[in-house]
Structure formats: C-alpha cells, structure tokens
Design an enzyme around this catalytic site. Structure first.
Site, PDB file in Angstrom:
ATOM      1  N   HIS A  54      -5.138  14.999  -8.233  1.00 57.82           N
ATOM      2  CA  HIS A  54      -5.401  13.608  -8.551  1.00 57.82           C
ATOM      3  C   HIS A  54      -4.629  13.120  -9.772  1.00 57.82           C
ATOM      4  O   HIS A  54      -4.313  11.930  -9.880  1.00 57.82           O
ATOM      5  CB  HIS A  54      -6.904  13.410  -8.780  1.00 57.82           C
ATOM      6  CG  HIS A  54      -7.695  13.425  -7.511  1.00 57.82           C
ATOM      7  ND1 HIS A  54      -8.093  14.595  -6.884  1.00 57.82           N
ATOM      8  CD2 HIS A  54      -8.150  12.406  -6.721  1.00 57.82           C
ATOM      9  CE1 HIS A  54      -8.765  14.308  -5.787  1.00 57.82           C
ATOM     10  NE2 HIS A  54      -8.816  12.978  -5.641  1.00 57.82           N
ATOM     11  N   ASP A  86      -2.484   9.758  -9.990  1.00 58.15           N
ATOM     12  CA  ASP A  86      -2.549   8.743 -11.047  1.00 58.15           C
ATOM     13  C   ASP A  86      -1.160   8.441 -11.605  1.00 58.15           C
ATOM     14  O   ASP A  86      -0.837   7.275 -11.909  1.00 58.15           O
ATOM     15  CB  ASP A  86      -3.457   9.230 -12.178  1.00 58.15           C
ATOM     16  CG  ASP A  86      -4.927   9.227 -11.778  1.00 58.15           C
ATOM     17  OD1 ASP A  86      -5.254   8.606 -10.746  1.00 58.15           O
ATOM     18  OD2 ASP A  86      -5.746   9.836 -12.500  1.00 58.15           O
ATOM     19  N   ASP A 116       0.845  -1.190   0.000  1.00 57.82           N
ATOM     20  CA  ASP A 116       0.000   0.000   0.000  1.00 57.82           C
ATOM     21  C   ASP A 116       0.883   1.242   0.000  1.00 57.82           C
ATOM     22  O   ASP A 116       1.869   1.326   0.750  1.00 57.82           O
ATOM     23  CB  ASP A 116      -0.905   0.004   1.242  1.00 57.82           C
ATOM     24  CG  ASP A 116      -1.904   1.136   1.217  1.00 57.82           C
ATOM     25  OD1 ASP A 116      -2.976   0.950   0.611  1.00 57.82           O
ATOM     26  OD2 ASP A 116      -1.597   2.194   1.780  1.00 57.82           O
ATOM     27  N   GLU A 171      -4.956   2.326  -3.952  1.00 56.74           N
ATOM     28  CA  GLU A 171      -3.497   2.408  -3.971  1.00 56.74           C
ATOM     29  C   GLU A 171      -2.883   1.154  -3.369  1.00 56.74           C
ATOM     30  O   GLU A 171      -1.737   1.175  -2.907  1.00 56.74           O
ATOM     31  CB  GLU A 171      -3.003   3.654  -3.222  1.00 56.74           C
ATOM     32  CG  GLU A 171      -3.295   3.673  -1.730  1.00 56.74           C
ATOM     33  CD  GLU A 171      -4.679   4.212  -1.373  1.00 56.74           C
ATOM     34  OE1 GLU A 171      -4.904   4.464  -0.186  1.00 56.74           O
ATOM     35  OE2 GLU A 171      -5.508   4.395  -2.286  1.00 56.74           O
ATOM     36  N   ASN A 214      -2.748  13.216  -3.333  1.00 51.45           N
ATOM     37  CA  ASN A 214      -3.874  13.751  -4.096  1.00 51.45           C
ATOM     38  C   ASN A 214      -4.245  15.150  -3.616  1.00 51.45           C
ATOM     39  O   ASN A 214      -4.525  16.044  -4.420  1.00 51.45           O
ATOM     40  CB  ASN A 214      -5.097  12.825  -3.956  1.00 51.45           C
ATOM     41  CG  ASN A 214      -4.967  11.561  -4.802  1.00 51.45           C
ATOM     42  OD1 ASN A 214      -4.294  11.561  -5.831  1.00 51.45           O
ATOM     43  ND2 ASN A 214      -5.606  10.492  -4.354  1.00 51.45           N
TER      44      ASN A 214
END
Length: 340
Positions: free
Chosen positions: A223, A227, A210, A253, A218
C-alpha cells in the site's frame, strides 16, 4: 512724685565676620554677626541687665549674660536688632534701642535664578511629558504591531485550516467535497462565464480519470507503493493544470477534472490522460508502469452536477470495458422531451 529714670542701652560695635558692620545692606554672607553693647549709667554697672531680640529670627526676648551677642549668620532680608537695658533693683523705665540690618539674598535666590529654576522645571516637565508620550506612542505602536501580527497569524492559520479542510492530504488536490462544490458552483446560472440564455457555463466539461489495475499495485508492491503512485499522479495533475481548470481526488484512485473555456475538451482530456500514463519511480528503487482510463462528458443546460458526473462515470466505464488505458466521451444526445 519722683519721675522714673530711663536706663538707655548703647550699641558700641557691630561686626560681620572680622569686618565692622554699620547696618547697611550687604551682599549675602555666611559670616557670623556680633553685637557689642553697654549702658550709659555707670553708677551701678554690675546690676544692669540686658535683653535682646532679632526680629524674624528670635521668637521672643533673650536675656544677655555678656555684653556681646553672636548669631552664626544673618538670614537674607531686612531685620531689626532690638536691645533693652534694665536694673532689677531700681525704679527705671527701660528704653529700647533698635538697629536695622540688611542682608542680601544669595545668588541662587535671585529673581533671575528663580526664573531659571522655573524654566528648568518647566523644561524638565515638558521633557518628561515628551518622554512619556513617546513611550506611550511606542507602546501603542508595539501593541498595534503585536495585534496585527497576531491577526495575520490567526488569519494565516484560519486560511491554512480552510485549505487543509478542502485539500486531500495525500495528493494535495481538492478533496471530494471541495471539487463537488466547485463543479456545483460552475453549473450555477450566475457563475462567471455562464451563458445568460442557457444558464450554462460556456465550454464546461468534466473528466473522470481512474488508475488502471490499482488493486494489483497494492497487492503486488504494498500500500505504500500505491500511495506513492497516487502522490505522483496528484503532482502531475497540479503541475499540468491550466487556467480555468480544477482537479480533485474524487475517490480512492479516481480523479475529477473540471474543464472550462474554449477549445477541444476531448483533446485536452486525452493530453491529461497521457501525461498520467507514465512510469512512476518508487522510493524502493523500483519503477511501476501506470496507465489511466478516462471518461469525458460535456455539461447540458439545467443539468445537475450528479447527472453530469454520472454521464462521465458511464464514459469511464466504457473505457475500462474497452481495454483500459484509453478515453471515452459521452456522446449520447440529450433525452427527447417526452411531454408531447
């Protein structure tokens, strides 16, 4: 009773073109044919009439107005020229004079030429048949190639759809459903490499990785930057994947790594975690330091994939709680048999 007199005609001359002709067969010629004739009775010459006929050419008797008959040409073959003289005012019995005529056939009607024509027609028919067969074969080949090409395109499109349905569009890794199905297949008793005694895949373990503080990425950078971080994580996992390993995006994630085979799974998972915990260069020109936490759990006999993931998730939770950027291993012993 008085006997009727016979009026006999006489053919005085025959010519073929400008040459005299005696009735014998000659080579084919298109020259005109002429016959000159008369009668032996000169007492009443002005009243004598003539009728003639060329068998095979004339359908019936023709009345002659002169003492010469002309045909533009003689057709090939053997014919008879018939001549008859009569006096309409006297009681006479007409007599017929017949002369045989022979005209050879033209070269193009000769047996050799006819045979050649038949052979030429046969060869032409054979050639047309070969051309038609060739065209049919060519059309069939094109049709087969078209079918094969379209089949390959359909197969490729189907495979692409299958891959697309199994892959995560952002990272290029297996999506959640596909990586779960893969893990479930590995836990089957008949899976490749499974131990027949335990029904467990030999050396099967899973790791959950993770990205730490992903929400902060973010919130602080947008965002799109988040990505880009996930895309880079996916690229590193794909590039570092070894034989017997499979990787998928399990959550936003969070990534699921399935490890099989011999070797130290904890050391391998730590190597993977470290390879992911590096700075990521963003398209904006900025660089973001990224760390990853991970939890590892080894499969147990008869265990479901849900239980195995639950134990790996518990190990990941301990890693997060212990300060992140680290890996924890599920080392708890199997639950004791409570039936006794």
């Amino acid at each position: 009773m008085r006997r009727a007199e016979t009026l006999r005609p006489v053919i005085s001359r025959m010519t073929l073109g400008d040459a005299p002709y005696d009735g014998r067969a000659v080579a084919f010629s298109r020259a005109p044919f002429r016959v000159t004739f008369g009668a032996l009775d000169y007492r009443d010459e002005g009243r004598i009439r003539f009728r003639y006929r060329l068998e095979g050419v004339d359908e019936g008797w023709n009345e002659a107005t002169e003492d010469t008959v002309r045909y533009p040409s003689l057709p090939p073959g053997t014919h008879r020229f018939l001549l008859q003289a009569y006096d309409p005012g006297r009681d006479q019995e007409p007599a017929i004079v017949a002369v045989s005529l022979g005209m050879g056939r033209p070269w193009w009607q000769s047996p050799e030429v006819r045979i050649g024509e038949i052979m030429a027609c046969g060869l032409a028919a054979y050639g047309l048949w070969r051309i038609r067969v060739g065209l049919l074969i060519k059309q069939r080949r094109k049709l087969r190639e078209t079918v094969e090409r379209q089949t390959a395109e359909i197969r490729a499109a189907h495979e692409a759809l299958v891959r697309q349905s199994r892959l995560d569009s952002l990272t290029g890794l297996l999506n959640r459903g596909a990586i779960q199905a893969h893990l479930q297949a590995c836990l089957q008793a008949d899976a490749p490499g499974a131990d027949r005694a335990t029904g467990l895949a030999i050396g099967l373990a899973i790791g959950l990785a993770d990205v730490d503080h992903f929400k902060a990425i973010n919130d602080q950078m947008g965002h799109l930057a988040g990505d880009e971080v996930l895309t880079e994580i996916g690229r590193r996992l794909r590039r570092g994947r070894r034989h017997g390993e499979e990787v998928g995006r399990y959550g936003g994630e969070e990534f699921l790594i399935v490890l099989q085979g011999d070797g130290d799974k904890a050391a391998r998972m730590e190597d993977i975690r470290r390879s992911l915990s590096r700075a990521v260069a963003l398209s904006s020109g900025r660089t973001r330091r990224v760390t990853v936490s991970a939890g590892l759990a080894e499969a147990r006999p008869g265990e479901t994939w849900q239980a195995l993931i639950g134990r790996a998730d518990a190990a990941l939770y301990r890693a997060k709680k212990a300060g992140r950027n680290r890996m924890e291993t599920e080392l708890e012993p199997e639950p004791a048999d409570q039936s006794n």
